[in-house]
Design a protein around this motif. Structure first.
Motif, PDB file in Angstrom:
ATOM      1  N   SER A 123       0.821  -1.223   0.000  1.00 29.78           N
ATOM      2  CA  SER A 123       0.000   0.000   0.000  1.00 29.78           C
ATOM      3  C   SER A 123       0.848   1.264   0.000  1.00 29.78           C
ATOM      4  O   SER A 123       0.488   2.263  -0.591  1.00 29.78           O
ATOM      5  CB  SER A 123      -0.946  -0.003   1.197  1.00 29.78           C
ATOM      6  OG  SER A 123      -0.205  -0.116   2.396  1.00 29.78           O
ATOM      7  N   ALA A 124       1.975   1.216   0.666  1.00 25.10           N
ATOM      8  CA  ALA A 124       2.836   2.405   0.726  1.00 25.10           C
ATOM      9  C   ALA A 124       4.290   1.955   0.768  1.00 25.10           C
ATOM     10  O   ALA A 124       4.599   0.892   1.323  1.00 25.10           O
ATOM     11  CB  ALA A 124       2.506   3.235   1.960  1.00 25.10           C
ATOM     12  N   VAL A 125       5.148   2.746   0.181  1.00 24.78           N
ATOM     13  CA  VAL A 125       6.575   2.422   0.183  1.00 24.78           C
ATOM     14  C   VAL A 125       7.143   2.775   1.544  1.00 24.78           C
ATOM     15  O   VAL A 125       7.005   3.914   2.007  1.00 24.78           O
ATOM     16  CB  VAL A 125       7.316   3.199  -0.931  1.00 24.78           C
ATOM     17  CG1 VAL A 125       8.809   2.921  -0.870  1.00 24.78           C
ATOM     18  CG2 VAL A 125       6.766   2.793  -2.294  1.00 24.78           C
ATOM     19  N   LYS A 126       7.765   1.809   2.192  1.00 30.16           N
ATOM     20  CA  LYS A 126       8.272   2.047   3.547  1.00 30.16           C
ATOM     21  C   LYS A 126       9.486   2.993   3.477  1.00 30.16           C
ATOM     22  O   LYS A 126      10.267   2.956   2.522  1.00 30.16           O
ATOM     23  CB  LYS A 126       8.677   0.722   4.206  1.00 30.16           C
ATOM     24  CG  LYS A 126       9.868   0.048   3.538  1.00 30.16           C
ATOM     25  CD  LYS A 126      10.335  -1.177   4.295  1.00 30.16           C
ATOM     26  CE  LYS A 126      11.598  -1.735   3.674  1.00 30.16           C
ATOM     27  NZ  LYS A 126      12.127  -2.903   4.349  1.00 30.16           N
ATOM     28  N   PRO A 127       9.653   3.852   4.486  1.00 32.89           N
ATOM     29  CA  PRO A 127      10.826   4.738   4.475  1.00 32.89           C
ATOM     30  C   PRO A 127      12.100   3.978   4.813  1.00 32.89           C
ATOM     31  O   PRO A 127      12.047   2.947   5.491  1.00 32.89           O
ATOM     32  CB  PRO A 127      10.496   5.764   5.569  1.00 32.89           C
ATOM     33  CG  PRO A 127       9.539   5.058   6.481  1.00 32.89           C
ATOM     34  CD  PRO A 127       8.780   4.073   5.636  1.00 32.89           C
ATOM     35  N   LEU A 128      13.218   4.479   4.327  1.00 28.54           N
ATOM     36  CA  LEU A 128      14.506   3.899   4.705  1.00 28.54           C
ATOM     37  C   LEU A 128      14.833   4.282   6.138  1.00 28.54           C
ATOM     38  O   LEU A 128      14.270   5.230   6.685  1.00 28.54           O
ATOM     39  CB  LEU A 128      15.609   4.400   3.779  1.00 28.54           C
ATOM     40  CG  LEU A 128      15.529   4.012   2.304  1.00 28.54           C
ATOM     41  CD1 LEU A 128      16.797   4.452   1.583  1.00 28.54           C
ATOM     42  CD2 LEU A 128      15.353   2.515   2.124  1.00 28.54           C
ATOM     43  N   SER A 129      15.779   3.582   6.731  1.00 35.30           N
ATOM     44  CA  SER A 129      16.198   3.922   8.092  1.00 35.30           C
ATOM     45  C   SER A 129      16.953   5.250   8.074  1.00 35.30           C
ATOM     46  O   SER A 129      17.441   5.693   7.029  1.00 35.30           O
ATOM     47  CB  SER A 129      17.118   2.836   8.648  1.00 35.30           C
ATOM     48  OG  SER A 129      18.367   2.871   7.958  1.00 35.30           O
ATOM     49  N   ALA A 130      17.057   5.876   9.242  1.00 37.70           N
ATOM     50  CA  ALA A 130      17.766   7.160   9.349  1.00 37.70           C
ATOM     51  C   ALA A 130      19.221   7.005   8.906  1.00 37.70           C
ATOM     52  O   ALA A 130      19.781   7.876   8.237  1.00 37.70           O
ATOM     53  CB  ALA A 130      17.698   7.674  10.791  1.00 37.70           C
ATOM     54  N   ALA A 131      19.829   5.866   9.254  1.00 38.41           N
ATOM     55  CA  ALA A 131      21.232   5.633   8.877  1.00 38.41           C
ATOM     56  C   ALA A 131      21.377   5.528   7.361  1.00 38.41           C
ATOM     57  O   ALA A 131      22.321   6.064   6.774  1.00 38.41           O
ATOM     58  CB  ALA A 131      21.742   4.353   9.538  1.00 38.41           C
ATOM     59  N   GLU A 132      20.423   4.835   6.718  1.00 37.70           N
ATOM     60  CA  GLU A 132      20.475   4.716   5.250  1.00 37.70           C
ATOM     61  C   GLU A 132      20.294   6.077   4.593  1.00 37.70           C
ATOM     62  O   GLU A 132      20.979   6.413   3.627  1.00 37.70           O
ATOM     63  CB  GLU A 132      19.389   3.743   4.766  1.00 37.70           C
ATOM     64  CG  GLU A 132      19.706   2.280   5.057  1.00 37.70           C
ATOM     65  CD  GLU A 132      18.533   1.362   4.782  1.00 37.70           C
ATOM     66  OE1 GLU A 132      18.760   0.251   4.282  1.00 37.70           O
ATOM     67  OE2 GLU A 132      17.374   1.744   5.075  1.00 37.70           O
ATOM     68  N   ARG A 133      19.370   6.864   5.126  1.00 37.90           N
ATOM     69  CA  ARG A 133      19.134   8.204   4.545  1.00 37.90           C
ATOM     70  C   ARG A 133      20.367   9.089   4.695  1.00 37.90           C
ATOM     71  O   ARG A 133      20.734   9.821   3.783  1.00 37.90           O
ATOM     72  CB  ARG A 133      17.904   8.855   5.200  1.00 37.90           C
ATOM     73  CG  ARG A 133      16.596   8.166   4.854  1.00 37.90           C
ATOM     74  CD  ARG A 133      15.392   9.067   5.098  1.00 37.90           C
ATOM     75  NE  ARG A 133      15.306   9.526   6.469  1.00 37.90           N
ATOM     76  CZ  ARG A 133      14.697   8.851   7.448  1.00 37.90           C
ATOM     77  NH1 ARG A 133      14.164   7.675   7.200  1.00 37.90           N
ATOM     78  NH2 ARG A 133      14.640   9.334   8.666  1.00 37.90           N
ATOM     79  N   ARG A 134      21.010   9.009   5.849  1.00 31.88           N
ATOM     80  CA  ARG A 134      22.235   9.812   6.061  1.00 31.88           C
ATOM     81  C   ARG A 134      23.326   9.381   5.101  1.00 31.88           C
ATOM     82  O   ARG A 134      24.060  10.215   4.562  1.00 31.88           O
ATOM     83  CB  ARG A 134      22.719   9.658   7.512  1.00 31.88           C
ATOM     84  CG  ARG A 134      22.044  10.615   8.488  1.00 31.88           C
ATOM     85  CD  ARG A 134      22.836  10.713   9.792  1.00 31.88           C
ATOM     86  NE  ARG A 134      23.054   9.415  10.425  1.00 31.88           N
ATOM     87  CZ  ARG A 134      22.173   8.829  11.233  1.00 31.88           C
ATOM     88  NH1 ARG A 134      21.027   9.420  11.516  1.00 31.88           N
ATOM     89  NH2 ARG A 134      22.438   7.653  11.779  1.00 31.88           N
ATOM     90  N   ALA A 135      23.441   8.075   4.885  1.00 32.03           N
ATOM     91  CA  ALA A 135      24.477   7.557   3.977  1.00 32.03           C
ATOM     92  C   ALA A 135      24.260   8.073   2.561  1.00 32.03           C
ATOM     93  O   ALA A 135      25.205   8.486   1.879  1.00 32.03           O
ATOM     94  CB  ALA A 135      24.475   6.037   3.992  1.00 32.03           C
ATOM     95  N   ILE A 136      22.999   8.073   2.108  1.00 28.98           N
ATOM     96  CA  ILE A 136      22.679   8.581   0.765  1.00 28.98           C
ATOM     97  C   ILE A 136      23.041  10.055   0.674  1.00 28.98           C
ATOM     98  O   ILE A 136      23.709  10.502  -0.260  1.00 28.98           O
ATOM     99  CB  ILE A 136      21.175   8.392   0.457  1.00 28.98           C
ATOM    100  CG1 ILE A 136      20.823   6.902   0.390  1.00 28.98           C
ATOM    101  CG2 ILE A 136      20.807   9.070  -0.861  1.00 28.98           C
ATOM    102  CD1 ILE A 136      19.328   6.628   0.316  1.00 28.98           C
TER     103      ILE A 136
END
Length: 337
Positions: A79-92
């Motif tokens: 139903s919805a795309v799950k968000p990435l973890s905070a660590a993954e977002r920081r890495a990107i």
């Protein structure tokens, strides 16, 4: 078999098969998932799913694996795309914001997305026909040799050396740069060819020959900027999963090499309400990708260019969709005005 339970059993089969690579039996489903029904009921449910063409039995196994149709129903039920973890977002964010120019940004993007998903990552260059001239630079290398530099507002830099056919000093070249930039700054690259003759015509006769050569150089740079190109990374991931391509991995590698196939596919993929496009197995119009899936999304101001991954149909769709969408959002933010 109720619709909610059908979806629940299908989800359990997809998740187990993606994780283990092994066909899934009813006993394993009962042991690993709290489905609230008996093993006999699960067997009946699996028979119903097989009748609907959502799962199938490989020749050598009592277990079942999802079909393209089964994966499609599973993906459509996310139903919805799950968000990435905070660590993954920081890495990107950290990796992409350290880039120097567009080439570097796109190169980092595919390497990062490939690492996040363990698949092949691809990104189209932005459609620069919609880009505008941000800056023009002329650099004197020798009395008649000039480095012509065209910078688009997308961050793309194109350059080539031109023989201008007459001796020029730094002062005369600076005048020409000012003239070209004043006339062409903010012009769409796709309109540059029409705008250049007027700039040449307005140039003093003593500099006309050089102005014409510089105009030819700029037109060529604008033309090469508009070519559809893509960058990719992670083909080694594909080779490692060759067990997922029982027919042959060759056609998949050929499709990647023949960039026109992938570029056409990416251009034709339509995003759904979740902001991603997923093409599964035989849904792909190119026969060579009949055992592969592509997950992609648009990026940039008009989302015309796509970034995505290609891998076997047996992939972790929720995680892949989340990674593709997150990377695309950071990419848009970095390349935005």
């Amino acid at each position: 078999m109720s619709e909610p339970r059908k979806l629940e059993v299908l989800r359990a089969i997809v998740e187990d098969y993606v994780h283990s690579r092994e066909p899934v039996g009813s006993k394993a489903l009962v042991e690993r998932h709290h489905l609230g029904v008996s093993s006999a009921t699960i067997r009946n449910d699996m028979a119903a799913l097989e009748d609907e063409g959502l799962i199938t039995a490989p020749h050598t196994s009592a277990g079942r694996i999802p079909t393209d149709k089964g994966y499609r129903l599973f993906v459509d039920q996310i139903s919805a795309v799950k968000p990435l973890s905070a660590a993954e977002r920081r890495a990107i964010q950290t990796l992409l914001e350290g880039a120097d120019d567009l080439d570097d940004v796109l190169d980092r993007t595919v390497r990062l997305l490939s690492q996040l998903t363990n698949q092949v990552a691809v990104v189209q260059y932005p459609h620069l026909s919609r880009a505008l001239v941000r800056h023009i630079e002329f650099v004197l290398l020798a009395p008649r040799k000039v480095l012509v530099v065209l910078i688009a507002n997308s961050g793309k830099v194109e350059q080539r050396v031109m023989d201008v056919g007459q001796d020029l000093g730094d002062e005369a070249l600076a005048e020409l740069r000012t003239r070209f930039l004043a006339a062409l700054g903010g012009t769409r690259l796709s309109h540059l060819a029409q705008a250049l003759p007027a700039v040449v015509a307005a140039t003093p006769h003593s500099q006309r020959q050089a102005a014409h050569a510089l105009a030819v150089g700029l037109e060529g740079l604008a033309q090469s900027s508009r070519e559809d190109r893509m960058v990719m990374a992670g083909t080694a991931n594909l080779a490692r999963s060759n067990v997922d391509f029982p027919l042959s991995i060759g056609p998949v590698l050929e499709a990647l090499e023949e960039q026109v196939v992938m570029l056409r596919l990416l251009s034709e993929m339509a995003q759904d309400h979740r902001g991603v496009a997923v093409s599964i197995g035989r849904e792909n119009p190119y026969d060579g990708l009949a055992e592969a899936s592509v997950v992609a999304t648009g990026y940039g101001p008009d989302s015309a260019a796509k970034v995505g991954i290609l891998g076997p149909t047996r992939m972790d769709y929720p995680t892949t969709m989340a990674a593709v969408r997150a990377v695309a959002r950071y990419l848009s933010r970095i390349l935005g005005p």
